[in-house]
Design a protein around this motif. Sequence first.
Motif, PDB file in Angstrom:
ATOM      1  N   THR A 203       0.823  -1.202   0.000  1.00  0.00           N
ATOM      2  CA  THR A 203       0.000   0.000   0.000  1.00  0.00           C
ATOM      3  C   THR A 203       0.865   1.263   0.000  1.00  0.00           C
ATOM      4  O   THR A 203       0.399   2.325  -0.400  1.00  0.00           O
ATOM      5  N   ILE A 206       1.049   2.647  -3.382  1.00  0.00           N
ATOM      6  CA  ILE A 206      -0.169   3.361  -3.755  1.00  0.00           C
ATOM      7  C   ILE A 206      -0.152   4.767  -3.160  1.00  0.00           C
ATOM      8  O   ILE A 206      -0.542   5.730  -3.814  1.00  0.00           O
TER       9      ILE A 206
ATOM     10  N   ARG B  49       7.466   3.593 -13.345  1.00  0.00           N
ATOM     11  CA  ARG B  49       7.718   4.469 -12.190  1.00  0.00           C
ATOM     12  C   ARG B  49       7.999   5.900 -12.643  1.00  0.00           C
ATOM     13  O   ARG B  49       7.580   6.855 -11.994  1.00  0.00           O
ATOM     14  N   CYS B  52       4.766   7.503 -13.622  1.00  0.00           N
ATOM     15  CA  CYS B  52       3.880   7.774 -12.484  1.00  0.00           C
ATOM     16  C   CYS B  52       4.413   8.893 -11.605  1.00  0.00           C
ATOM     17  O   CYS B  52       3.814   9.209 -10.575  1.00  0.00           O
ATOM     18  N   TYR B  82      -3.530   4.395  -9.976  1.00  0.00           N
ATOM     19  CA  TYR B  82      -2.517   3.346 -10.001  1.00  0.00           C
ATOM     20  C   TYR B  82      -3.017   2.138  -9.236  1.00  0.00           C
ATOM     21  O   TYR B  82      -3.622   2.261  -8.175  1.00  0.00           O
ATOM     22  N   MET B  83      -2.789   0.980  -9.804  1.00  0.00           N
ATOM     23  CA  MET B  83      -3.125  -0.245  -9.082  1.00  0.00           C
ATOM     24  C   MET B  83      -1.972  -1.204  -9.312  1.00  0.00           C
ATOM     25  O   MET B  83      -1.495  -1.344 -10.442  1.00  0.00           O
ATOM     26  N   SER B  84      -1.517  -1.825  -8.239  1.00  0.00           N
ATOM     27  CA  SER B  84      -0.294  -2.608  -8.381  1.00  0.00           C
ATOM     28  C   SER B  84      -0.580  -4.104  -8.365  1.00  0.00           C
ATOM     29  O   SER B  84      -1.680  -4.542  -8.058  1.00  0.00           O
ATOM     30  N   LYS B  86       0.605  -6.226  -6.349  1.00  0.00           N
ATOM     31  CA  LYS B  86       0.265  -6.606  -4.982  1.00  0.00           C
ATOM     32  C   LYS B  86      -1.104  -6.042  -4.708  1.00  0.00           C
ATOM     33  O   LYS B  86      -1.482  -5.015  -5.253  1.00  0.00           O
ATOM     34  N   PHE B  87      -1.835  -6.664  -3.857  1.00  0.00           N
ATOM     35  CA  PHE B  87      -3.152  -6.163  -3.538  1.00  0.00           C
ATOM     36  C   PHE B  87      -3.032  -4.820  -2.825  1.00  0.00           C
ATOM     37  O   PHE B  87      -2.217  -4.656  -1.950  1.00  0.00           O
ATOM     38  N   SER B  88      -3.832  -3.861  -3.258  1.00  0.00           N
ATOM     39  CA  SER B  88      -3.521  -2.505  -2.829  1.00  0.00           C
ATOM     40  C   SER B  88      -4.585  -1.788  -2.006  1.00  0.00           C
ATOM     41  O   SER B  88      -4.600  -0.573  -1.949  1.00  0.00           O
ATOM     42  N   LEU B  89      -5.450  -2.530  -1.354  1.00  0.00           N
ATOM     43  CA  LEU B  89      -6.378  -1.879  -0.425  1.00  0.00           C
ATOM     44  C   LEU B  89      -6.016  -2.317   0.993  1.00  0.00           C
ATOM     45  O   LEU B  89      -5.254  -3.255   1.179  1.00  0.00           O
ATOM     46  N   TYR B  90      -6.573  -1.635   1.990  1.00  0.00           N
ATOM     47  CA  TYR B  90      -6.298  -2.002   3.381  1.00  0.00           C
ATOM     48  C   TYR B  90      -7.272  -3.078   3.833  1.00  0.00           C
ATOM     49  O   TYR B  90      -8.475  -2.874   3.829  1.00  0.00           O
ATOM     50  N   ASN B  92      -7.793  -4.367   6.790  1.00  0.00           N
ATOM     51  CA  ASN B  92      -8.527  -4.194   8.052  1.00  0.00           C
ATOM     52  C   ASN B  92      -9.361  -2.916   8.078  1.00  0.00           C
ATOM     53  O   ASN B  92      -9.725  -2.424   9.121  1.00  0.00           O
ATOM     54  N   ASP B 161      -0.411  -2.343 -12.879  1.00  0.00           N
ATOM     55  CA  ASP B 161       0.810  -3.139 -12.878  1.00  0.00           C
ATOM     56  C   ASP B 161       0.449  -4.586 -12.574  1.00  0.00           C
ATOM     57  O   ASP B 161       0.213  -4.944 -11.434  1.00  0.00           O
TER      58      ASP B 161
END
Lengths: 368, 247
Positions: A203, A206, B49, B52, B82-84, B86-90, B92, B161
């Motif tokens: 994150t 991001i 990169r 961006c 941008y979205m990567s 790797k999972f990109s939200l939180y 929890n 990405d």
Amino acid sequence: MKQFLAFIRKEFFHVFRDKRTLLIMFGLPVVQIVLFGFALTSEVKDITLTIVDHARDVNTRQLIGKIKSSSYFIVSEAPLDDNGIADAFKKGRSRCALIFPANFGSDLQHGGKAQLQIITDGSDPNTAKTVINYISAITTAYQQEVSPAARLPYMIVPETRMLYNEEGNGSLNFIPGVMALVLMIVCTALTSVSVVREKELGTMEILLVSPFQPLMVLIAKAIPYLILSLANFILILVLAVFVLNVGIKGSILLLFLESMLFIITCLSLGLLISNTTNSQQTALLLSMMGMMIPTMIFTGFMFPLENMPLIFRYISNLIPSRWYFLVVKAVMLKGLGFEYVWKETLVLLGMTTAALAVALRNFKTRLS
Amino acid sequence: MEEKVIICKDLTKRFGEFYAVNKISFEVNKGEIFGFLGANGAGKTTAMRILCGLSHPSSGEATVAGFNVYKQQESIKKNIGYMSQKFSLYENLTVLENIEFFGGVYGVPAAEIKKRTTQLLEQLGLTAEAKKFVGALPLGWKQKLAFSVAIFHRPKIVFLDEPTGGVDPVTRRQFWDMIYAAAAAGITIFVTTHYMDEAEYCNRVTIMVDGKVEALDTPANLKTQFSADNMDQVFYQLARRAQRSGD
């Protein structure tokens, strides 16, 4: 500003949803206060003392009465048998023995000089020394009673006073130490872990691509921990005052401001650590090993710094908590004002600036 | 003449003697789905990169959404999503909180966040899950949500990405439907992928080898040019020329 608030709100969600973080944050001070305040007391009480009285005269009776009436000893009187003492030591029934020879009373009254023997358990030297001090103090007091000072040509009677802590409350020294320790752990470990966690989860990337400035990311991450640490600081103070009966002699405002400075020092160190590592475990380990252990050893609340070899004393100067400890002691326990702690404040300020500068510079260079 | 949202000319990024990106030039049109392919270590990530606004190029020129990559990185960041891989939200945070957070970070006004959120949840069929933690959602849903969040602030360009790593074929297909919808709405899509069937979905495809652009055309033209049946063969022909090993 709105972005900033959104960020801080999110950060609070993280903290309040993570039971582990909460436990470290608020469980730790409570446990530390209870441990240091009650369990780790340096006072020695309830010593099992065996008395062998071969004399059984007025003087020994009076002296034994005095020892019994002090709160330090649990006295048992053994039969007139020296083997019995050895046995009591071996079985752990006794940690100390006091032996009066057969003619103690008459020696004292006619010869002017009487002897008694104290045997202690040397496998625990600190306790043994304390016990000897207690008994010596009692016999000295008794001696002055039976032979008034007028009869001696010279006499030095020390009148002792323990300034700032007349009643000898052992918690007094621990509170500033615990404050330094808890704030150090909470700020450094939790901040570094929270930054590194974002790196681990991906994150952070991001956040860096967002219009949110990289520097602001760091500051926004630190602010919730600053607020929580201040809450923590208040919790420790409340516990200190109401549970351990340690009064706050100086200005609470000054104490608060100095603590805030120290918290910022620790947060900067946390950010510094988070820059150097990419895994939460490493960050935690670094904070614990790199910060917590030096804090415990070199702050001066567990081991007196004066007794350390010179090189360690020099090293101790590098530990921020050592300076904070001095400030808290001066302000909270002695009631001194800013004019007495400005030097320590300046040192902390310098450390903070240095740590923050390095942390921010590292963070920037890592980006490009 | 079509509007160009990304223009690169001789863009280069050098680390010491190593040219991660070596004089690449290309242009991306508005609303285009632009595939950016290459083996690991070919320089895709470095190029992305720079575009961006995360890193400065060593030489060459590039503008993204009309802004210069040397001087106007902050303006670039405001105009891209941008979205990567790797999972990109939180995990929890709830679905709602994630949307609110990213909306807030991009400076979308509160009232607007509310309006778009209701709309978005309806589209995704996630209204019932709004208060659930993202960590509890299946991976496919997470990816779709992450994409929606990446375009929530209505950017001009969205960089993806390897967005579909680890997702099943059905969900991938649905994911691409979302990409098409976004492109139709005028958002330019810049996507890297390792799946060659996905390369077929792109309007145009770039293949990078050893820091250079070795091919740039529509998938159909590339297949003709390399006399291949599918993009997989095109990619293989180019990638095996590579001197560098993957990272």
